[in-house]
Design a protein around this motif. Sequence first.
Motif, PDB file in Angstrom:
ATOM      1  N   ALA A 222       0.828  -1.204   0.000  1.00 34.64           N
ATOM      2  CA  ALA A 222       0.000   0.000   0.000  1.00 34.64           C
ATOM      3  C   ALA A 222       0.861   1.252   0.000  1.00 34.64           C
ATOM      4  O   ALA A 222       0.587   2.216  -0.731  1.00 34.64           O
ATOM      5  N   ARG A 223       1.907   1.240   0.803  1.00 31.92           N
ATOM      6  CA  ARG A 223       2.791   2.405   0.878  1.00 31.92           C
ATOM      7  C   ARG A 223       3.491   2.645  -0.469  1.00 31.92           C
ATOM      8  O   ARG A 223       3.599   3.786  -0.934  1.00 31.92           O
ATOM      9  N   ALA A 224       3.936   1.560  -1.105  1.00 33.31           N
ATOM     10  CA  ALA A 224       4.602   1.681  -2.405  1.00 33.31           C
ATOM     11  C   ALA A 224       3.631   2.150  -3.478  1.00 33.31           C
ATOM     12  O   ALA A 224       4.002   2.903  -4.391  1.00 33.31           O
ATOM     13  N   LEU A 225       2.372   1.723  -3.374  1.00 37.11           N
ATOM     14  CA  LEU A 225       1.365   2.125  -4.343  1.00 37.11           C
ATOM     15  C   LEU A 225       1.135   3.632  -4.303  1.00 37.11           C
ATOM     16  O   LEU A 225       1.018   4.285  -5.350  1.00 37.11           O
TER      17      LEU A 225
ATOM     18  N   VAL B 134      -8.608  -1.517  -4.818  1.00 32.21           N
ATOM     19  CA  VAL B 134      -8.517  -2.658  -3.902  1.00 32.21           C
ATOM     20  C   VAL B 134      -7.701  -3.787  -4.520  1.00 32.21           C
ATOM     21  O   VAL B 134      -6.918  -4.457  -3.827  1.00 32.21           O
ATOM     22  N   THR B 135      -7.852  -3.991  -5.820  1.00 30.28           N
ATOM     23  CA  THR B 135      -7.046  -5.009  -6.502  1.00 30.28           C
ATOM     24  C   THR B 135      -5.559  -4.679  -6.398  1.00 30.28           C
ATOM     25  O   THR B 135      -4.731  -5.552  -6.105  1.00 30.28           O
ATOM     26  N   ALA B 136      -5.219  -3.412  -6.617  1.00 31.47           N
ATOM     27  CA  ALA B 136      -3.805  -3.009  -6.521  1.00 31.47           C
ATOM     28  C   ALA B 136      -3.282  -3.124  -5.096  1.00 31.47           C
ATOM     29  O   ALA B 136      -2.151  -3.535  -4.879  1.00 31.47           O
ATOM     30  N   LEU B 137      -4.114  -2.758  -4.116  1.00 26.68           N
ATOM     31  CA  LEU B 137      -3.689  -2.839  -2.714  1.00 26.68           C
ATOM     32  C   LEU B 137      -3.436  -4.270  -2.275  1.00 26.68           C
ATOM     33  O   LEU B 137      -2.481  -4.557  -1.559  1.00 26.68           O
ATOM     34  N   THR B 138      -4.305  -5.175  -2.695  1.00 26.50           N
ATOM     35  CA  THR B 138      -4.267  -6.547  -2.181  1.00 26.50           C
ATOM     36  C   THR B 138      -3.561  -7.536  -3.078  1.00 26.50           C
ATOM     37  O   THR B 138      -3.122  -8.593  -2.624  1.00 26.50           O
ATOM     38  N   GLY B 139      -3.471  -7.201  -4.377  1.00 29.72           N
ATOM     39  CA  GLY B 139      -2.948  -8.172  -5.330  1.00 29.72           C
ATOM     40  C   GLY B 139      -3.948  -9.259  -5.665  1.00 29.72           C
ATOM     41  O   GLY B 139      -3.606 -10.247  -6.333  1.00 29.72           O
TER      42      GLY B 139
END
Length: 211
Positions: free
Chosen positions: A151-154, A201-206
């Motif tokens: 999340a931080r990297a995103l 949410v997809t990007a946060l969680t993979g």
Amino acid sequence: MAEHRAKHAETAFRILHVSTGNVCRSPITERLTRHALSHRLGSARTSGLIVESAGTWGHEGAPMEAHAATVLTDFGADPAGFLGRELLDEHVIRADLVLTATRDHRAQVISMGHSAGLRTFTLKEFTRLVRAIDPATLPDPEEAGGVVERARALVQAAAALRGWLLAPSEEADEVYDPYGAPITFFRSIGDEIHQALDPVVTALTGVPAPA
């Protein structure tokens, strides 16, 4: 306060949703985010992700609007126990990512200071930026602490892209206020929010949304 934030950031990642009254758009966004994260990761793995909301003219202690609660129920999310909050400095200071309903809300958050500019986006702006980020460049969410680090990297990657991926129009980054409108308009706003949240949410969680 900065020391507290740095220490807290090691173990948790706070997402703050901001609208005007904190009784319509931001409660819907907060509870839909929580629901989606839990659905994708399970409750145990979402413990490091804290999702909250507040309003720039927040109705402190007020319940969310009845139509907003209905929209959440339509999506299978839980509206129970919500109480409105007025946006305070401490909320911005603690937040690792601030997602606002409109560009005006974004400007208000940034004007509060606290180095909020690099972690404050409109919801639709953040969605647009996230879609352009290669998920392979983000930390593996399966590793220890991976979801928080991811999340931080995103957020950092989105901030770096902001000047390159501009909105096609001013309206493209707005989620309009349904306050006082009929349930049909609330449902259309709920659909907008849900669609904007899905790639986030997809990007946060993979984890992609179930087919």
